[in-house]
Design a protein around this motif. Sequence first.
Motif, short mmCIF file in Angstrom:
data_model
loop_
_atom_site.label_atom_id
_atom_site.label_comp_id
_atom_site.label_asym_id
_atom_site.label_seq_id
_atom_site.Cartn_x
_atom_site.Cartn_y
_atom_site.Cartn_z
N GLY A 30 0.48 10.71 -5.81
CA GLY A 30 1.71 11.06 -6.51
C GLY A 30 2.97 10.68 -5.77
O GLY A 30 4.07 10.98 -6.21
N HIS A 31 2.83 10.01 -4.64
CA HIS A 31 4.00 9.63 -3.86
C HIS A 31 4.80 8.56 -4.60
O HIS A 31 4.23 7.64 -5.18
CB HIS A 31 3.53 9.10 -2.49
CG HIS A 31 4.66 8.79 -1.56
ND1 HIS A 31 5.58 9.73 -1.16
CD2 HIS A 31 5.02 7.63 -0.94
CE1 HIS A 31 6.45 9.17 -0.34
NE2 HIS A 31 6.14 7.90 -0.19
N GLU A 32 6.14 8.72 -4.57
CA GLU A 32 7.04 7.71 -5.14
C GLU A 32 7.96 7.22 -4.04
O GLU A 32 8.46 7.99 -3.25
CB GLU A 32 7.89 8.32 -6.27
CG GLU A 32 7.07 8.80 -7.45
CD GLU A 32 7.98 9.39 -8.53
OE1 GLU A 32 9.20 9.23 -8.42
OE2 GLU A 32 7.44 10.01 -9.47
N LEU A 49 0.84 -1.19 0.00
CA LEU A 49 0.00 0.00 0.00
C LEU A 49 0.88 1.24 0.00
O LEU A 49 2.02 1.21 0.45
CB LEU A 49 -0.89 0.02 1.25
CG LEU A 49 -1.84 -1.17 1.42
CD1 LEU A 49 -2.64 -1.00 2.70
CD2 LEU A 49 -2.77 -1.31 0.23
N CYS A 50 0.32 2.33 -0.52
CA CYS A 50 1.05 3.59 -0.49
C CYS A 50 1.28 4.01 0.96
O CYS A 50 0.33 4.05 1.76
CB CYS A 50 0.25 4.66 -1.22
SG CYS A 50 0.95 6.31 -1.01
N PRO A 51 2.53 4.32 1.34
CA PRO A 51 2.79 4.72 2.72
C PRO A 51 2.22 6.10 3.05
O PRO A 51 2.11 6.46 4.22
CB PRO A 51 4.32 4.71 2.82
CG PRO A 51 4.81 4.85 1.42
CD PRO A 51 3.76 4.25 0.53
N GLU A 52 1.86 6.86 2.04
CA GLU A 52 1.33 8.21 2.27
C GLU A 52 -0.17 8.20 2.48
O GLU A 52 -0.69 8.79 3.41
CB GLU A 52 1.67 9.12 1.08
CG GLU A 52 3.14 9.51 1.00
CD GLU A 52 3.54 10.44 2.13
OE1 GLU A 52 2.83 11.44 2.37
OE2 GLU A 52 4.56 10.16 2.79
N CYS A 53 -0.89 7.53 1.57
CA CYS A 53 -2.35 7.63 1.63
C CYS A 53 -3.01 6.25 1.73
O CYS A 53 -4.23 6.16 1.72
CB CYS A 53 -2.89 8.37 0.40
SG CYS A 53 -2.67 7.43 -1.13
N ALA A 54 -2.18 5.20 1.82
CA ALA A 54 -2.69 3.84 1.98
C ALA A 54 -3.51 3.36 0.79
O ALA A 54 -4.28 2.41 0.89
CB ALA A 54 -3.50 3.70 3.28
N SER A 55 -3.34 4.02 -0.33
CA SER A 55 -4.00 3.56 -1.55
C SER A 55 -3.43 2.22 -1.98
O SER A 55 -2.23 1.95 -1.83
CB SER A 55 -3.80 4.58 -2.67
OG SER A 55 -3.99 3.95 -3.93
N GLU A 56 -4.26 1.37 -2.51
CA GLU A 56 -3.78 0.07 -2.98
C GLU A 56 -3.51 0.07 -4.48
O GLU A 56 -3.30 -0.96 -5.09
CB GLU A 56 -4.79 -1.01 -2.62
CG GLU A 56 -6.15 -0.78 -3.25
CD GLU A 56 -7.21 -1.76 -2.76
OE1 GLU A 56 -8.30 -1.78 -3.35
OE2 GLU A 56 -6.93 -2.47 -1.79
N VAL A 78 4.98 3.83 -7.48
CA VAL A 78 4.34 5.13 -7.65
C VAL A 78 2.87 5.00 -7.27
O VAL A 78 2.20 4.04 -7.65
CB VAL A 78 4.46 5.62 -9.11
CG1 VAL A 78 3.76 6.97 -9.29
CG2 VAL A 78 5.91 5.72 -9.53
N CYS A 79 2.39 5.99 -6.51
CA CYS A 79 0.97 6.01 -6.15
C CYS A 79 0.25 7.01 -7.04
O CYS A 79 0.56 8.20 -7.04
CB CYS A 79 0.82 6.41 -4.69
SG CYS A 79 -0.90 6.62 -4.23
N PRO A 80 -0.72 6.55 -7.83
CA PRO A 80 -1.45 7.47 -8.71
C PRO A 80 -2.44 8.34 -7.95
O PRO A 80 -2.92 9.34 -8.47
CB PRO A 80 -2.17 6.52 -9.68
CG PRO A 80 -2.37 5.27 -8.89
CD PRO A 80 -1.19 5.17 -7.94
ZN LIG Z 1 -0.65 7.60 -2.17
#
Ligand SMILES: [Zn+2]
Length: 117
Positions: free
Chosen positions: A29-31, A7-14, A24-26
Amino acid sequence: MTDSLPLCPECASEHAYELGTLLVCPMCGHEWAPVADADGEDADDPVIRDAVGNPLADGDTVTVIKDLKIKGSSTVIKVGTKVRGIRLVQGVGDHDIDCKVDGVGPTQLKSSVVKKV
Ligand SMILES: [Zn+2]
């Protein structure tokens, strides 16, 4: 499939995806660089080397390069003793090899006193 990606460490998006060596999290935008843990390349796991610098691995056969007195007993592991099927461990102090020595039994050795055969 991509369901093994973290999961994205910033927003927990999968919905993170791989871009080269990065993830990369779409959504935000976190990389970030994925943590290597599934392929055995974990950088936190230092390579254990024998007395002359050969990397050791589980199951290796080594010889002892000097007489070793076993703590708490009168037993001595003689120089040249062959030890089969070592197991690398995070032992006490510098002891990083778990093994069974003929005539001695299960013991732990330091990688600095053995040489890979
Ligand atoms: Zn994210």
